[in-house]
Design a protein around this motif. Sequence first.
Motif, mmCIF file in Angstrom:
data_model
loop_
_atom_site.group_PDB
_atom_site.id
_atom_site.type_symbol
_atom_site.label_atom_id
_atom_site.label_comp_id
_atom_site.label_asym_id
_atom_site.label_seq_id
_atom_site.Cartn_x
_atom_site.Cartn_y
_atom_site.Cartn_z
ATOM 1 N N PHE A 253 -20.077 -8.425 -2.764
ATOM 2 C CA PHE A 253 -18.939 -9.164 -2.213
ATOM 3 C C PHE A 253 -18.972 -9.204 -0.684
ATOM 4 C CE2 PHE A 253 -14.661 -9.101 -0.372
ATOM 5 C CZ PHE A 253 -14.164 -10.297 -0.844
ATOM 6 N N TRP A 254 -19.114 -8.056 -0.050
ATOM 7 C CA TRP A 254 -19.041 -8.032 1.411
ATOM 8 C C TRP A 254 -20.272 -8.687 2.035
ATOM 9 C CZ3 TRP A 254 -14.489 -7.572 3.196
ATOM 10 C CH2 TRP A 254 -13.534 -6.782 2.534
ATOM 11 N N ASP A 255 -21.411 -8.609 1.383
ATOM 12 C CA ASP A 255 -22.601 -9.313 1.884
ATOM 13 C C ASP A 255 -22.367 -10.821 1.882
ATOM 14 O OD1 ASP A 255 -24.004 -6.947 2.240
ATOM 15 O OD2 ASP A 255 -24.897 -7.017 0.230
ATOM 16 N N THR A 273 -9.229 -3.510 -7.053
ATOM 17 C CA THR A 273 -9.487 -2.185 -7.616
ATOM 18 C C THR A 273 -10.975 -1.862 -7.559
ATOM 19 O OG1 THR A 273 -7.582 -2.357 -9.099
ATOM 20 C CG2 THR A 273 -9.280 -0.756 -9.679
ATOM 21 N N PHE A 274 -11.809 -2.802 -7.988
ATOM 22 C CA PHE A 274 -13.259 -2.578 -7.977
ATOM 23 C C PHE A 274 -13.764 -2.334 -6.550
ATOM 24 C CE2 PHE A 274 -13.752 -5.366 -12.020
ATOM 25 C CZ PHE A 274 -13.355 -4.291 -12.798
ATOM 26 N N LEU A 275 -13.258 -3.094 -5.581
ATOM 27 C CA LEU A 275 -13.731 -2.963 -4.205
ATOM 28 C C LEU A 275 -13.274 -1.642 -3.592
ATOM 29 C CD1 LEU A 275 -13.145 -6.637 -3.012
ATOM 30 C CD2 LEU A 275 -15.359 -5.524 -3.386
ATOM 31 N N ILE A 276 -12.031 -1.256 -3.844
ATOM 32 C CA ILE A 276 -11.514 -0.001 -3.293
ATOM 33 C C ILE A 276 -12.269 1.200 -3.867
ATOM 34 C CG2 ILE A 276 -9.526 1.562 -3.463
ATOM 35 C CD1 ILE A 276 -9.229 -0.298 -1.139
ATOM 36 N N PRO A 296 -2.076 -9.504 -9.255
ATOM 37 C CA PRO A 296 -0.827 -9.017 -8.649
ATOM 38 C C PRO A 296 -1.117 -7.976 -7.579
ATOM 39 C CG PRO A 296 -1.218 -7.865 -10.693
ATOM 40 C CD PRO A 296 -2.330 -8.883 -10.564
ATOM 41 N N LEU A 297 -0.043 -7.495 -6.941
ATOM 42 C CA LEU A 297 -0.174 -6.449 -5.932
ATOM 43 C C LEU A 297 -0.264 -5.095 -6.633
ATOM 44 C CD1 LEU A 297 -0.125 -6.118 -2.790
ATOM 45 C CD2 LEU A 297 2.275 -5.451 -3.064
ATOM 46 N N THR A 298 -1.409 -4.452 -6.484
ATOM 47 C CA THR A 298 -1.652 -3.170 -7.132
ATOM 48 C C THR A 298 -1.657 -2.052 -6.088
ATOM 49 O OG1 THR A 298 -4.051 -3.328 -6.871
ATOM 50 C CG2 THR A 298 -3.082 -4.339 -8.849
ATOM 51 N N GLU A 299 -1.752 -0.819 -6.557
ATOM 52 C CA GLU A 299 -1.851 0.307 -5.639
ATOM 53 C C GLU A 299 -3.110 0.196 -4.789
ATOM 54 O OE1 GLU A 299 -1.541 3.999 -7.680
ATOM 55 O OE2 GLU A 299 0.468 3.593 -8.489
ATOM 56 N N GLU A 300 -4.180 -0.321 -5.385
ATOM 57 C CA GLU A 300 -5.423 -0.491 -4.628
ATOM 58 C C GLU A 300 -5.290 -1.609 -3.591
ATOM 59 O OE1 GLU A 300 -6.214 1.716 -8.242
ATOM 60 O OE2 GLU A 300 -5.267 -0.236 -7.940
ATOM 61 N N SER A 301 -4.551 -2.662 -3.933
ATOM 62 C CA SER A 301 -4.345 -3.763 -2.982
ATOM 63 C C SER A 301 -3.678 -3.249 -1.709
ATOM 64 C CB SER A 301 -3.457 -4.846 -3.596
ATOM 65 O OG SER A 301 -3.898 -5.252 -4.861
ATOM 66 N N VAL A 302 -2.723 -2.352 -1.882
ATOM 67 C CA VAL A 302 -1.968 -1.815 -0.752
ATOM 68 C C VAL A 302 -2.877 -1.044 0.210
ATOM 69 C CG1 VAL A 302 -0.134 -0.166 -0.150
ATOM 70 C CG2 VAL A 302 0.193 -1.763 -2.045
ATOM 71 N N GLN A 303 -3.992 -0.535 -0.302
ATOM 72 C CA GLN A 303 -4.928 0.232 0.525
ATOM 73 C C GLN A 303 -5.870 -0.667 1.331
ATOM 74 O OE1 GLN A 303 -6.987 3.293 -1.823
ATOM 75 N NE2 GLN A 303 -5.327 3.183 -3.328
ATOM 76 N N PHE A 304 -5.894 -1.952 1.024
ATOM 77 C CA PHE A 304 -6.863 -2.859 1.631
ATOM 78 C C PHE A 304 -6.778 -2.927 3.160
ATOM 79 C CE2 PHE A 304 -9.792 -6.357 0.397
ATOM 80 C CZ PHE A 304 -10.299 -5.779 -0.748
ATOM 81 N N PRO A 305 -5.588 -3.088 3.746
ATOM 82 C CA PRO A 305 -5.537 -3.211 5.212
ATOM 83 C C PRO A 305 -6.131 -2.008 5.938
ATOM 84 C CG PRO A 305 -3.477 -3.940 4.227
ATOM 85 C CD PRO A 305 -4.270 -3.311 3.124
#
Length: 535
Positions: A253-255, A273-276, A296-305
């Motif tokens: 993904f990041w590549d 979730t997979f990326l975190i 949706p907004l998950t616990e992992e999504s919140v960690q993204f920033p």
Amino acid sequence: MLKRNLPKADICVSRYVLERHAKEQPDQVFVVFEGGGSWTYRETLVRVRKVAAVMQDLGVTQDHHVVVWLPNGPEALETYLAINYIGAVYIPINTGYRGTLLEHVIENSDAELIIAHQELVERLLDIKTAKLKTVLIVGRNSSLKSDLKLLDYKSCIKNMLQDPSKPKRAIQPWDLQSIVYTSGTTGPSKGTMSSYYHAYNGMDEEAWHCLKPNDRSLINLPMFHIGGCFIVNAMLCRGASIAMSPGFRTETFWDVVRETTSTSVFLLGVMCTFLIKQKPTPDDKNHCLRMAFSVPLTEESVQFPDRFGVDIYTIFNMTEINTPIISEKNPREPGRAGKARPVNQLRIVDENDIEVEDGNVGELIIRPDFPWAINHGYYKNPEASARAWRNGWFHTGDAFRRDSAGNYYFIDRLKDAIRRRGENISSFEVEIVVNEHPKVQECAAIPVPSEHGEDEVMIILATKPEQEINPEQLLVFLTKRMAHFMVPRYIRVVEELPKTPTTKIQKALLRELGVTNDTWDREAHGIKIKRDKLS
């Protein structure tokens, strides 16, 4: 109530938008492709006009329906824009379709032309093809024998020397732009009818205010989802650019973000979730991605920033509606969808459509303040259209609650549907195929929680008298007849399914029981089923 007029056609109708940008900024890049290659706006228009001329030569005119059955790539993009360029109706279908589900959407579409990847064409030979006459094949020449007319896409493009003719009438914002199929619940998949204005309105500068004209949006959701084709349209209407990817892959993904210099992306919650869960690296913030939607907004999504330096937004949306709810930047409360946009009326109601008080759970219903802003029904399905639009409001089939500050929280689906890895799956359609097995008496398909978020598919079945069924043999039967994402992970065999006094299967009880000790798990047996990789 917000009062506004529909935008002019050169703002929201793709033919006129593309022509305008090709004139005003011909050398600006519109699309870059993962793996190499790009098109400017001028080059995109040239290619689209060539494909449009081929379609007209095959008999397609304004208002005709054209099915597109392709993976993400140059052909998927140019056929999408070319169909709408001549005022025809774009009907993308899932590349996982096969068997009865494929037969249903082909019949329902009323299309005479399908543009299909060569590795998918063989599936048409096993079904009734209704009004289909011609298959325009993308890929290697096919040696298949069929009553359908099989043509090579590349050869048709190469041999087309004439320009496309103009539509017989001007294409208007309220004209039918697309029919996108969504999972049925009590019946087969439904074709959602969307106008050009609906496709535009749900992701325009007011709706998705966080997307800017200098952004490049990474398209890694399939073009047969609105997370693919409608976002392409949104970036086109902004005069911005896209990066076209075959699909999301955690490891690369990041590549891909770096290669394509993408600045925005739409991610399903499970993707976050997979990326975190990947191991942190020094390059976690070494990219140009500035914002992402997480739905949706998950616990992992919140960690993204904090982890990746990427701003997160979340929304509530469906194929049928227009992003009625969107969050502020970097929300911190998993499950919250955001606040209502000021272009619709929203209510949370009980089973009688009576509004419930804040804090209580009910079904979210929506009514736009201006015409053509959301779907205008399900194609050739007046019964489903009437049910969804009863009492003059569109019923989402999703349970929400609203707090006193106007924040909306997604609670659950009210519909008898399953959502797995971003795909809406009809339990009805799973059950149809399972019941085709000669040893199956009856079955029920239900969602069970997945360790990755969303659902896994589980079936509970009873065999015919004096019959036994082997789960692995059943999987072989099902894999040949249904899309890969529909194939159940869990199989439980019982003597008889629980029923109500009126003989209706008690799915609520089965959902409550979930995965039991006597349930067979194909992944525990080392069996994983993935999407066919198309060359």
